[in-house]
Every structure is written in C-alpha cells, then in structure tokens.
Design a protein around this motif. Structure first.
Motif, PDB file in Angstrom:
ATOM      1  N   ILE A   1      -5.189 -19.828 -12.576  1.00  0.00           N
ATOM      2  CA  ILE A   1      -4.291 -19.643 -11.435  1.00  0.00           C
ATOM      3  C   ILE A   1      -4.619 -20.654 -10.339  1.00  0.00           C
ATOM      4  O   ILE A   1      -5.787 -20.939 -10.070  1.00  0.00           O
ATOM      5  CB  ILE A   1      -4.333 -18.190 -10.905  1.00  0.00           C
TER       6      ILE A   1
ATOM      7  N   TYR B   1       0.194 -21.634 -12.281  1.00  0.00           N
ATOM      8  CA  TYR B   1      -0.947 -21.766 -13.185  1.00  0.00           C
ATOM      9  C   TYR B   1      -1.048 -23.191 -13.703  1.00  0.00           C
ATOM     10  O   TYR B   1      -0.044 -23.896 -13.801  1.00  0.00           O
ATOM     11  CB  TYR B   1      -0.792 -20.846 -14.408  1.00  0.00           C
TER      12      TYR B   1
ATOM     13  N   GLU C   1       3.776 -17.246  -9.241  1.00  0.00           N
ATOM     14  CA  GLU C   1       2.373 -17.489  -9.596  1.00  0.00           C
ATOM     15  C   GLU C   1       2.299 -18.851 -10.268  1.00  0.00           C
ATOM     16  O   GLU C   1       3.000 -19.098 -11.255  1.00  0.00           O
ATOM     17  CB  GLU C   1       1.856 -16.397 -10.537  1.00  0.00           C
TER      18      GLU C   1
ATOM     19  N   ASN D   1       8.047 -13.606  -6.086  1.00  0.00           N
ATOM     20  CA  ASN D   1       6.675 -14.085  -6.001  1.00  0.00           C
ATOM     21  C   ASN D   1       6.477 -15.072  -7.141  1.00  0.00           C
ATOM     22  O   ASN D   1       6.839 -14.789  -8.285  1.00  0.00           O
ATOM     23  CB  ASN D   1       5.672 -12.930  -6.117  1.00  0.00           C
TER      24      ASN D   1
ATOM     25  N   ARG E   1       4.904 -22.172 -13.814  1.00  0.00           N
ATOM     26  CA  ARG E   1       5.192 -21.233 -12.730  1.00  0.00           C
ATOM     27  C   ARG E   1       5.844 -19.986 -13.310  1.00  0.00           C
ATOM     28  O   ARG E   1       6.784 -20.082 -14.083  1.00  0.00           O
ATOM     29  CB  ARG E   1       6.118 -21.862 -11.687  1.00  0.00           C
TER      30      ARG E   1
ATOM     31  N   SER F   1       2.059  -8.941  -9.102  1.00  0.00           N
ATOM     32  CA  SER F   1       1.414 -10.243  -9.328  1.00  0.00           C
ATOM     33  C   SER F   1       0.004 -10.053  -9.878  1.00  0.00           C
ATOM     34  O   SER F   1      -0.423 -10.771 -10.783  1.00  0.00           O
ATOM     35  CB  SER F   1       1.357 -11.057  -8.037  1.00  0.00           C
ATOM     36  N   GLU F   2      -0.719  -9.096  -9.319  1.00  0.00           N
ATOM     37  CA  GLU F   2      -2.087  -8.827  -9.780  1.00  0.00           C
ATOM     38  C   GLU F   2      -2.098  -8.308 -11.216  1.00  0.00           C
ATOM     39  O   GLU F   2      -2.945  -8.699 -12.021  1.00  0.00           O
ATOM     40  CB  GLU F   2      -2.771  -7.816  -8.855  1.00  0.00           C
TER      41      GLU F   2
ATOM     42  N   THR G   1       5.466 -16.838  -2.039  1.00  0.00           N
ATOM     43  CA  THR G   1       6.403 -15.735  -1.879  1.00  0.00           C
ATOM     44  C   THR G   1       7.666 -16.258  -1.226  1.00  0.00           C
ATOM     45  O   THR G   1       7.606 -16.943  -0.216  1.00  0.00           O
ATOM     46  CB  THR G   1       5.784 -14.601  -1.027  1.00  0.00           C
TER      47      THR G   1
ATOM     48  N   HIS H   1      -1.381 -11.243 -13.548  1.00  0.00           N
ATOM     49  CA  HIS H   1      -2.558 -12.116 -13.657  1.00  0.00           C
ATOM     50  C   HIS H   1      -3.621 -11.480 -14.560  1.00  0.00           C
ATOM     51  O   HIS H   1      -4.179 -12.154 -15.431  1.00  0.00           O
ATOM     52  CB  HIS H   1      -3.131 -12.421 -12.274  1.00  0.00           C
TER      53      HIS H   1
ATOM     54  N   THR I   1      -0.203 -18.859  -5.181  1.00  0.00           N
ATOM     55  CA  THR I   1       0.797 -17.792  -5.148  1.00  0.00           C
ATOM     56  C   THR I   1       1.749 -18.095  -4.003  1.00  0.00           C
ATOM     57  O   THR I   1       1.314 -18.359  -2.882  1.00  0.00           O
ATOM     58  CB  THR I   1       0.128 -16.412  -4.940  1.00  0.00           C
TER      59      THR I   1
END
Length: 180
Positions: A122, A141, A139, A137, A72, A102-103, A127, A106, A125
């Motif tokens: 991924i 994986y 993410e 946030n 994470r 976040s984008e 929040t 990634h 996601t």
C-alpha cells in the motif's frame, strides 16, 4: 498477468467472510458517469491498472520482463451527506463503515500473490467526496508483475516473383516468429 491479478483480487474480495462488497469490476471512470450507466450494487470495488512499464530481465532470459506498477482500488459506497449533518448515531455508523471498508480490503489483500505478480504494497489512500450520494475511497498499491513470452517459430510459404528467385523455383520457405 493482468487477468491473473484481476481474477485473484476479485475472488479474494468477494469471498471475504461477512464482507459487504457486492461488486468488483475494472475501473472505467465509473462514478463520473453514474447517472448515464446502469447501476451496480454497492459497496463496489473497481480495479484500475495504471501504466505498466516493462523492463527486460537480462539475468533470466531474452523473453522475460518485469515491471513495478501502480494499481488503484476504487471503493465506492453509498453516502447520505444530509444524515451526517444531523450527527446521529446512524450517520456516524455510516461514516465508520465507509472508512472501515478500506481497512477490511487491505487486510484481505495482505499476502495475495500469483504466478505473475508479487505481494501488494500500500502506498496511499485518497478520498473523493465529489459525487453527491457516493463516496469513493481509493487505495493505491504498488505491485511487481512478471511476464514471460514463449518464443515460437512457424514455417510460412511465401509466393515469390520469379525474377527474385533462383532458377527452378516459384516459392521459397521462410522461418520466422509465430504470429499469435
């Protein structure tokens, strides 16, 4: 393996051209105790290693292991909730930047792999808005880790009680695994 992963992620995230990321560290419930900690620059990314469950790889060797693990990335940015209630362009821009980070992360991690870990995939996601002036946030994986342990032997001299040793010896030599 975890060290290699952490260093690779840190280097990649801190070297993104034009990236606002200012800090990368290991996750330690950092936002839960922000008032008690020395502050860290933001935006910050914290790497959380979830439990890694190893399986022996019988096709490769007795000391080869593989695991599918969850990682994470906690992306923490400053947040001015009162500004968003004004619906100003500045507040909207802050929201967009927090979501866009976040984008960017990634995209930066696509294709990242090392000697002991494979590409990140991924999964989710999340929040978290529960931190007043921060937004977090997360993410999530999945990554495959491999571990190879080289078996070494070392000779050790072990003193023995005379009653347990054949006549003529007070010591015996034992060969066993090397202790790191």
């Amino acid at each position: 393996m975890r060290k290699e992963f952490y260093l690779a992620v840190s280097e990649r995230l801190l070297s993104i051209e034009g990236s606002p990321i200012q800090y990368v560290d290991l996750w330690n419930n950092n936002v839960e105790y922000i008032e008690q900690e020395t502050g860290w620059p933001r935006p910050a990314v914290f790497v959380e290693f979830r439990p890694v469950m190893w399986e022996r790889m019988t096709t490769r060797g007795a000391n080869e292991y593989q695991a599918r693990a969850e990682i994470r990335l906690h992306i923490v940015t400053d947040w001015d909730g009162s500004a968003s209630s004004e619906h100003s362009d500045e507040a909207r821009q802050q929201t967009i930047e927090a979501l866009d980070l976040s984008e960017q992360i990634h995209a930066a991690l696509l294709g990242l792999h090392g000697d002991h870990f494979g590409d990140l995939e991924i999964q989710a996601t999340l929040t978290n808005h529960n931190h007043e002036n921060l937004i977090e946030n997360v993410e999530v994986y999945n990554v495959t880790f491999t571990r190879s342990i080289e078996k070494k032997t070392q000779r050790v001299r072990v003193p023995m009680d005379a009653k347990l040793v054949s006549p003529g010896g007070q010591e015996t030599e034992v060969v066993g695994p090397e202790i790191p």
